[in-house]
Design a protein around this motif. Structure first.
Motif: not given
Length: 360
Positions: A287-301
Motif C-alpha cells: 500500500s505504500v509502494g514497496a516491493q514484497i518478497i514472501i514465502s511460497q507457503s500457506a495463504s500467502l500465494p
C-alpha cells in the motif's frame, strides 16, 4: 438485526494483526448500521481504550479480564445467555455450546504447527487454542476466516460443512492516516534509505527469522532491519545468532509511523513466514509502494498472487537483488480486493443473513 453482542476481549490485548482487524472492521461496521440495528459491544472494566461508536452501543462490564478463558466462557457467555444476545467473536475464542454465536478462526496455527509450542506454558496455550477451534467448529452458527487456505484447513481438520464457513479478508487502510516518522533513520544510522530489507512482526518461530539469519550470513553486504517484540516461549532458538550478525539491525518495538517510514524506504519488504492465515504486513507494504518478497507457503500465494516475489523457506541459496529484477504485477487489484471497508460490508451481510434465517 437483533441483539448482536461483540466480544470486547480484544480491547485488553496487544495490538497485533487480529486486534487491528477487529478495531478497523468494527469501526466501519458502526458506520454501516443504524440506531435501529441492535448491535452492542461488551467492554471489560480494564479495557485499554473504549471505542467511540455512533451506532454500536457500549455496554461497560463491571468485570475485568484477568484470565481470558474466564471472560469468554463465563462473563461474556453469561451476558449472551441471560439477555439473549447473539455473540460475535473476532479473536479465535468464543463461549461454549449454544452461546458460541458467530466466531472468527483466523487460522489453526496451534494445530498445524503444534511443535512450535515447546514450554509448559505454551503447551497449555496450544491445548486451549485447539479446544477453542473444536468448540467453534462444533457450535458456532457461522465461522468466519480470512483466507481460502484457512477455510480449507478448518474444513479438513474439523470436518466443517462448506456453507458454515465464510471467508472475509483483511485490509490495510489504517496506514492512510498515519504520518511517516523518519526519526528511525537518525536512531539507527546504519539504515540507509533504499539499501535495506525490512521485515515486521513478532519475533515468533513461524515468522521464520532463521531464513533471514542464514541468508544474511551468506550475503554480508545486504542489510536487514527487523522490527518486532519477542513472544515468550515462541522465540526461535537461534535469535542470539541473529543478534550477533553485523548486517542485521534489530529495531525492537516500532510505532506505526516508524513502520510506515521503514516500509516506504526499504529496498523490499521481506516476509519468510512459514504459516499465515492471511499475512497483513505485506499488504501494508504494498500500500505504500514497496516491493514484497514472501514465502511460497500457506495463504500467502493465494493472497498476493503475481504482485510478490517468492522464496522457498528451505532454500537460502538465492540472490534477493536478482529476484527483485524479475517482473511483478502492480498491486492495484489486491489493494482493492482486500480492504476493511469490504470486510465490514461482508460481515454485515453475514449478520443480516443469520438474522433473516432465525426469523423464518
Amino acid at each position: 438485526m437483533n441483539n448482536v453482542l461483540i466480544n470486547g476481549n480484544f480491547l485488553c490485548r496487544n495490538l497485533t494483526g487480529v486486534e487491528r482487524f477487529t478495531l478497523e472492521v468494527c469501526s466501519r461496521l458502526d458506520s454501516l448500521i443504524t440506531e435501529k440495528d441492535s448491535v452492542s459491544i461488551l467492554v471489560p472494566a480494564n479495557a485499554r481504550t473504549v471505542p467511540n461508536y455512533k451506532n454500536i452501543k457500549i455496554i461497560r462490564s463491571k468485570k475485568d479480564i484477568r484470565h481470558f478463558p474466564l471472560w469468554d466462557m463465563g462473563i461474556f457467555a453469561y451476558k449472551c445467555k441471560n439477555e439473549n444476545f447473539l455473540a460475535l467473536n473476532f479473536g479465535n475464542t468464543a463461549p461454549l455450546g449454544k452461546t458460541c454465536g458467530i466466531a472468527f478462526i483466523h487460522d489453526i496455527y496451534a494445530h498445524d504447527c503444534s511443535k512450535d509450542f515447546t514450554s509448559f506454558r505454551d503447551k497449555i496455550v496450544k491445548i486451549y487454542c485447539c479446544f477453542q477451534y473444536r468448540n467453534i467448529c462444533s457450535n458456532a452458527l457461522k465461522i468466519i476466516t480470512v483466507s481460502q487456505f484457512s477455510k480449507d484447513r478448518i474444513k479438513k481438520v474439523y470436518n466443517v460443512p462448506e456453507n458454515k464457513i465464510t471467508v472475509i479478508g483483511n485490509g490495510w487502510e489504517h496506514l492512510k492516516d498515519i504520518e511517516c516518522d523518519e526519526s528511525i533513520f537518525a536512531e539507527f544510522p546504519n539504515l540507509v534509505k533504499k539499501n535495506y530489507y525490512f521485515t515486521l512482526g513478532s519475533l515468533s518461530k513461524r515468522k521464520n527469522l532463521e531464513w533471514i539469519t542464514e541468508y544474511a550470513k551468506k550475503h554480508q553486504n545486504d542489510i536487514f532491519a527487523i522490527s518486532g517484540k519477542a513472544i515468550r516461549g515462541l522465540v526461535p532458538k537461534r535469535l542470539k545468532e541473529l543478534q550477533d550478525l553485523s548486517n542485521i539491525i534489530l529495531l525492537g518495538y516500532t510505532t506505526d509511523s516508524q513502520v510506515k517510514a521503514l516500509m516506504k524506504n526499504c529496498k523490499a519488504f521481506i516476509f519468510p513466514s512459514y504459516y499465515e492465515g492471511f499475512g497483513i504486513p505485506p499488504l501494508e507494504a504494498l500500500s505504500v509502494g514497496a516491493q514484497i518478497i514472501i514465502s511460497q507457503s500457506a495463504s500467502l500465494p493465494e493472497i498476493y498472487g503475481n504482485s510478490a516475489h517468492y522464496i522457498d523457506i528451505k532454500n537460502t541459496d538465492i540472490n534477493l537483488n536478482e529476484l527483485l529484477n524479475q517482473t511483478s504485477e502492480q498491486p492495484d487489484k489486491i489493494l482493492k480486493r482486500y480492504t476493511y471497508d469490504r470486510a465490514a460490508e461482508q460481515l454485515l451481510a453475514v449478520l443480516k443473513d443469520i438474522n433473516n434465517t432465525e426469523a423464518l
